[in-house]
Design an enzyme around this catalytic site. Structure first.
Site, PDB file in Angstrom:
ATOM      1  CB  SER A 136     -55.506 -44.979  12.993  1.00 50.01           C
ATOM      2  OG  SER A 136     -54.144 -45.365  13.009  1.00 50.01           O
ATOM      3  CE1 TYR A 149     -56.360 -48.958   9.181  1.00 47.25           C
ATOM      4  CE2 TYR A 149     -54.559 -47.550   9.919  1.00 47.25           C
ATOM      5  CZ  TYR A 149     -55.663 -48.334  10.204  1.00 47.25           C
ATOM      6  OH  TYR A 149     -56.078 -48.496  11.511  1.00 47.25           O
TER       7      TYR A 149
END
Ligand code: NDP
Length: 253
Positions: A136, A149
């Site tokens: 990401s 995350y």
């Protein structure tokens, strides 16, 4: 040549688009996730494109379930050509408000799950094999309130780099992809959480978030799938240990 492709998180979102991108006549496209109904739906779409679907309803964090899933896959195909480690969960809270279970769940899914699946897949990959890991832009920079995350997606890049060197002698490449905002349930949920934290409507948060993206729009799952497909192609055989951003210019390194 017929190929076997395994896409984790293939039931919806980016994983579904990736699975469909590989759904060519002759190919076996296996998709793994927890929600069987979504997997069945993707499997129907794969079959409509002339490929053979395989549904593996499993949780990537469970070692036994992953091993059983690979037994099922091996019974049909002793070889895997492409592994796409895409299953992941999002979410975030400031550190002092984070409960240990949800912090751990994010790391378990995004990192441990990637390890468990890859460990099973590596012996089945042959010369020319491909591993593509979904990181990401949060593998490139940090965002307050997203320690778990962000940590997990940086870890995916580290995993990619080390594994690329481990597998290079076997002619297998390992690369990572870093999407920005992609039009999926996860992004909608992330925007909803952001909107609530800032006291904004979802529409206003979305407008501001996409306003900070140089191309000023959300990315479609199919655009990520196209990059994954290129990295899986013979033309990408010189590319390994690399990390590709697909983020509309949000990150430039
Ligand atoms: P979605 O939530 O739409 O899809 C996630 C997929 O992963 C689902 O199929 C889900 O199925 C599966 N999954 C989640 N947990 C598990 C588990 N424990 N075991 C097996 N499968 C699991 O998300 P996206 O498509 O948006 O995200 C796909 C990947 O892309 C993720 O790794 C995400 O972090 C990454 N990403 C997404 C971005 C975005 O803006 N959308 C941006 C950057 C990266 P089920 O719940 O049924 O198990």
């Amino acid at each position: 040549m017929p190929k076997t492709i395994l896409v984790t998180g293939g039931g919806r979102g980016i994983g579904r688009a990736v699975a469909l991108a590989f759904a060519e006549p002759g190919h076996l496209v296996a998709i793994a996730a927890r929600t069987r109904a979504q997997l069945e739906d993707t499997a129907d779409a794969i079959a409509k494109r002339g490929a053979q679907p395989m549904v593996l309803a499993l949780d990537v964090t469970e070692e036994r379930a992953v091993a059983d899933g690979f037994d099922t896959l091996r019974a049909v195909s002793p070889r895997i050509d492409v592994l796409v480690n895409n299953a992941g969960i999002g979410g975030g809270q400031p550190l002092d408000k984070t409960d240990t279970a949800s912090w751990r769940r994010i790391l378990d899914t995004n990192v441990w799950g990637t390890f468990l699946v890859t460990r099973q897949a590596v012996p089945l990959l042959g010369e020319g094999g491909r591993v593509i890991n979904m990181s990401s832009v949060l593998g490139r920079f940090g965002v307050a309130g997203y320690t778990a995350y962000t940590t997990s997606k940086h870890a995916v890049i580290g995993f990619t780099r080390a594994l690329a060197l481990e597998l290079v002698k076997r002619g297998i490449t390992v690369n990572a992809v870093c999407p920005g905002w992609v039009d999926t349930d996860m992004a909608t949920q992330g925007m909803q959480n952001g909107a609530e934290a800032m006291g904004l409507t979802l529409e206003e948060f979305r407008r501001r978030a996409l306003g900070r993206v140089p191309i000023k729009r959300i990315i479609q799952p199919e655009e990520v799938a196209n990059l994954v497909k290129f990295l899986a192609s013979p033309e990408a055989s010189a590319i390994t240990g690399q990390t590709y951003n697909i983020c509309g210019g949000q990150v430039m390194n």
